[in-house]
Design a protein around this motif. Structure first.
Motif, PDB file in Angstrom:
ATOM      1  N   VAL A  78      89.189  54.220  -3.448  1.00  0.00           N
ATOM      2  CA  VAL A  78      88.043  54.750  -2.710  1.00  0.00           C
ATOM      3  C   VAL A  78      88.404  56.088  -2.086  1.00  0.00           C
ATOM      4  O   VAL A  78      89.423  56.214  -1.398  1.00  0.00           O
ATOM      5  CB  VAL A  78      87.578  53.775  -1.605  1.00  0.00           C
ATOM      6  N   GLY A  79      87.584  57.094  -2.343  1.00  0.00           N
ATOM      7  CA  GLY A  79      87.720  58.395  -1.706  1.00  0.00           C
ATOM      8  C   GLY A  79      86.509  58.667  -0.837  1.00  0.00           C
ATOM      9  O   GLY A  79      85.493  57.958  -0.907  1.00  0.00           O
ATOM     10  N   TYR A  80      86.605  59.707  -0.007  1.00  0.00           N
ATOM     11  CA  TYR A  80      85.563  59.976   0.974  1.00  0.00           C
ATOM     12  C   TYR A  80      85.212  61.465   0.983  1.00  0.00           C
ATOM     13  O   TYR A  80      86.052  62.326   0.724  1.00  0.00           O
ATOM     14  CB  TYR A  80      86.013  59.575   2.383  1.00  0.00           C
ATOM     15  N   ALA A  81      83.955  61.752   1.293  1.00  0.00           N
ATOM     16  CA  ALA A  81      83.494  63.124   1.482  1.00  0.00           C
ATOM     17  C   ALA A  81      82.387  63.101   2.523  1.00  0.00           C
ATOM     18  O   ALA A  81      81.787  62.045   2.787  1.00  0.00           O
ATOM     19  CB  ALA A  81      82.977  63.717   0.165  1.00  0.00           C
ATOM     20  N   VAL A  82      82.098  64.247   3.105  1.00  0.00           N
ATOM     21  CA  VAL A  82      81.058  64.297   4.123  1.00  0.00           C
ATOM     22  C   VAL A  82      79.689  64.184   3.456  1.00  0.00           C
ATOM     23  O   VAL A  82      79.535  64.395   2.250  1.00  0.00           O
ATOM     24  CB  VAL A  82      81.145  65.581   4.972  1.00  0.00           C
ATOM     25  N   PHE A  83      78.694  63.841   4.246  1.00  0.00           N
ATOM     26  CA  PHE A  83      77.315  63.733   3.762  1.00  0.00           C
ATOM     27  C   PHE A  83      76.924  65.062   3.119  1.00  0.00           C
ATOM     28  O   PHE A  83      77.164  66.123   3.676  1.00  0.00           O
ATOM     29  CB  PHE A  83      76.389  63.408   4.934  1.00  0.00           C
ATOM     30  N   ASN A 141      73.358  72.211   6.928  1.00  0.00           N
ATOM     31  CA  ASN A 141      73.087  70.943   7.597  1.00  0.00           C
ATOM     32  C   ASN A 141      73.564  69.827   6.676  1.00  0.00           C
ATOM     33  O   ASN A 141      73.027  69.658   5.576  1.00  0.00           O
ATOM     34  CB  ASN A 141      71.594  70.787   7.890  1.00  0.00           C
ATOM     35  N   HIS A 142      74.566  69.077   7.119  1.00  0.00           N
ATOM     36  CA  HIS A 142      75.092  67.989   6.307  1.00  0.00           C
ATOM     37  C   HIS A 142      74.453  66.647   6.644  1.00  0.00           C
ATOM     38  O   HIS A 142      74.979  65.603   6.269  1.00  0.00           O
ATOM     39  CB  HIS A 142      76.613  67.907   6.439  1.00  0.00           C
ATOM     40  N   GLY A 143      73.324  66.659   7.327  1.00  0.00           N
ATOM     41  CA  GLY A 143      72.587  65.420   7.542  1.00  0.00           C
ATOM     42  C   GLY A 143      73.334  64.366   8.334  1.00  0.00           C
ATOM     43  O   GLY A 143      73.038  63.175   8.205  1.00  0.00           O
ATOM     44  N   ASN A 144      74.304  64.770   9.152  1.00  0.00           N
ATOM     45  CA  ASN A 144      75.077  63.780   9.915  1.00  0.00           C
ATOM     46  C   ASN A 144      74.161  62.977  10.834  1.00  0.00           C
ATOM     47  O   ASN A 144      73.432  63.546  11.639  1.00  0.00           O
ATOM     48  CB  ASN A 144      76.149  64.468  10.768  1.00  0.00           C
ATOM     49  N   TRP A 145      74.215  61.675  10.698  1.00  0.00           N
ATOM     50  CA  TRP A 145      73.450  60.888  11.655  1.00  0.00           C
ATOM     51  C   TRP A 145      74.380  60.304  12.698  1.00  0.00           C
ATOM     52  O   TRP A 145      75.611  60.336  12.563  1.00  0.00           O
ATOM     53  CB  TRP A 145      72.593  59.840  10.975  1.00  0.00           C
ATOM     54  N   MET A 177      68.805  62.741   4.415  1.00  0.00           N
ATOM     55  CA  MET A 177      68.821  63.578   3.219  1.00  0.00           C
ATOM     56  C   MET A 177      67.815  64.717   3.362  1.00  0.00           C
ATOM     57  O   MET A 177      68.124  65.877   3.036  1.00  0.00           O
ATOM     58  CB  MET A 177      68.497  62.729   1.991  1.00  0.00           C
ATOM     59  N   ALA A 178      66.637  64.415   3.858  1.00  0.00           N
ATOM     60  CA  ALA A 178      65.629  65.461   4.052  1.00  0.00           C
ATOM     61  C   ALA A 178      66.106  66.510   5.046  1.00  0.00           C
ATOM     62  O   ALA A 178      65.902  67.720   4.847  1.00  0.00           O
ATOM     63  CB  ALA A 178      64.315  64.832   4.521  1.00  0.00           C
ATOM     64  N   ASN A 179      66.756  66.070   6.126  1.00  0.00           N
ATOM     65  CA  ASN A 179      67.321  67.026   7.083  1.00  0.00           C
ATOM     66  C   ASN A 179      68.292  67.981   6.394  1.00  0.00           C
ATOM     67  O   ASN A 179      68.326  69.178   6.687  1.00  0.00           O
ATOM     68  CB  ASN A 179      68.052  66.289   8.205  1.00  0.00           C
ATOM     69  N   SER A 180      69.079  67.444   5.469  1.00  0.00           N
ATOM     70  CA  SER A 180      70.078  68.263   4.784  1.00  0.00           C
ATOM     71  C   SER A 180      69.445  69.246   3.802  1.00  0.00           C
ATOM     72  O   SER A 180      70.117  70.153   3.315  1.00  0.00           O
ATOM     73  CB  SER A 180      71.093  67.376   4.057  1.00  0.00           C
ATOM     74  N   TYR A 181      68.167  69.081   3.508  1.00  0.00           N
ATOM     75  CA  TYR A 181      67.409  70.018   2.677  1.00  0.00           C
ATOM     76  C   TYR A 181      66.626  71.015   3.534  1.00  0.00           C
ATOM     77  O   TYR A 181      65.928  71.866   3.001  1.00  0.00           O
ATOM     78  CB  TYR A 181      66.428  69.261   1.785  1.00  0.00           C
TER      79      TYR A 181
END
Length: 440
Positions: free
Chosen positions: A283-288, A296-300, A200-204
């Motif tokens: 259930v639905g899905y979305a990217v980080f 930056n979507h914080g993909n790990w 989450m911090a990476n995405s900020y």
């Protein structure tokens, strides 16, 4: 198990996994994590024993933080308590370089090592040698209740911002009905709450360290990210969240108590299991998510892997087991017994080329895209001296990350505010980095 599958597994064992021939009448001890995929494997061991009648397997199944502590102590001391260890992409390169793990470079042709996803294979390679085999791989995504979103008049985009996530969490929360808008990790640990909070911090736009290895918890991006994390969980999260890790949040989501859950992509196979999940059809899905204006979507990028410590006294039997458990044939076994939706994800390219899996797993394409989008060599939009998307790939991080995670979990429990937790994190990280010689 069908006769055809028994024959397939047996034939594979004779040809591809010939190491069992020299591993007769041996007992090996496997240390593993108490995640659903690992528990499922224990229920499918009849196939392994049929193919390898001379090898008995004893299991030590532990909660994630306990597993990490136990195997780290054993491998560092050369204790030989375990013949196979379940470890992550953080440990493999560090332990491989230190000579604690057995190289796995002479795998049989039928194992098809080239089918392993390049990013995962690369993460398990040290100086050209493969030091673990991946059982499942993952990135992270948003999983949400489509029925609650529809009832609230929400449309969650495929690439949401954190502001949109906050609005959705507020709209989905109905505490009187026991439904909380969002569930996130709060249990302390470098691989528990800190995996999520770091992403989450990476995405900020935050980073753990600047280019001179100075900690940056006093930076604006960290303050914004952690402040929003606490805001989300305090207002829209479940009670007792500071004790919730992956497994606890999985159970809450399956019981219909979470409007959204942002966590590992591997969870998608469990939240859509109609035998375990009360919301499987919704259930639905979305990217980080990302913070608006930050690219930056914080993909790990993570994998749970099976490795053989050099301290084992049964290397051939251990190798027979790890090759079986991570093979294409094991994937086929799971598909036959549990359905394609349950196949271990994120390790083999061939799985994502299988029509039956694509049909059974509506989350497959997003999982693959998220893993391919991960950039562990450059986790932040700022320049960093380290690699690791949801961790920092240095030996000291295991201790530092857990200590910081304890501060952040305490703040979530209301024992301190965000400012105090970040200040404590800054001080303790500076102290440990000085001790380790990174900074003066």
């Amino acid at each position: 198990m069908t006769l055809t599958l028994r024959a397939l597994m047996g034939a594979c064992a004779v040809g591809a996994l010939a190491t069992a021939a020299s591993a007769q009448d041996t007992t090996i001890t496997v240390a593993t994590v108490n995640n659903g995929d690992m528990i499922r494997m224990q229920g499918l061991m009849d196939a392994f024993h049929e193919a390898h009648p001379g090898i008995e397997v004893e299991w030590v199944t532990l909660e994630e933080n306990v597993l990490r502590s136990r195997v780290t102590q054993d491998v560092a001391a050369g204790g030989g308590q375990f013949d196979v260890m379940t470890i992550g992409t953080y440990e493999v390169p560090i332990w491989g370089e230190r000579g604690w793990l057995t190289a796995l470079d002479d795998l049989p042709e039928e194992y098809d090592v080239d089918d392993l996803m390049p990013a995962i294979r690369g993460a398990l390679t040290v100086d050209g040698g493969l030091y673990a085999l991946p059982f499942y791989g993952e990135s992270a995504m948003v999983m949400y209740r489509t029925d609650l979103a529809e009832a609230a008049g929400l449309e969650i985009p495929d690439e949401p911002t954190w502001a949109q996530i906050k609005d959705a969490a507020a709209a989905m929360t109905d505490k009187d009905a026991g439904v909380y808008g969002i569930c996130l990790r709060g249990k302390p640990g470098w691989g528990e709450n800190m995996a999520f909070i770091t992403a989450m911090a990476n995405s900020y736009g935050a980073r753990w360290f600047d280019m001179d290895w100075n900690p940056e918890f006093d930076s604006e991006p960290w303050q914004a990210a952690f402040g929003d994390y606490l805001d989300l969980m305090t207002n829209y999260g479940p009670p007792g969240a500071s004790s919730n890790g992956f497994n606890e949040n999985l159970s809450l989501f399956q019981q219909g108590k979470c409007g959204m859950w942002i966590d590992a992509t591997v969870a998608a196979g469990f939240v859509t299991d109609p035998e375990e999940s009360t919301v499987a059809d919704s259930v639905g899905y979305a990217v980080f998510p990302n913070k608006e204006g930050v690219d930056n979507h914080g993909n790990w990028l993570w994998a749970w892997n099976l490795a053989i410590p050099t301290s084992t006294d049964a290397p051939e039997a251990a190798k027979a087991f790890v090759t079986w458990a991570t093979s294409k044939e094991y994937t086929q076994l799971v598909a036959e017994e549990e359905g394609w939706r349950a196949a271990p994800p994120g390790t083999r390219q061939s799985l994502y080329e299988t029509p039956e899996y694509q049909e059974a797993a509506p989350f497959a394409a997003m999982t693959l895209d998220a893993m391919n989008a991960a950039t562990p060599d450059s986790p932040s939009v700022q320049e960093v001296p380290y690699a690791g998307a949801q961790f920092v790939a240095i030996p000291e991080f295991q201790g530092i990350g857990t200590a910081v995670g304890q501060q952040f979990s305490a703040a979530l429990a209301g024992q301190m505010d965000a400012e105090q937790a970040l200040s404590n994190a800054q001080q303790l990280t500076e102290r440990e980095m000085m001790k380790a010689g990174y900074i003066e």
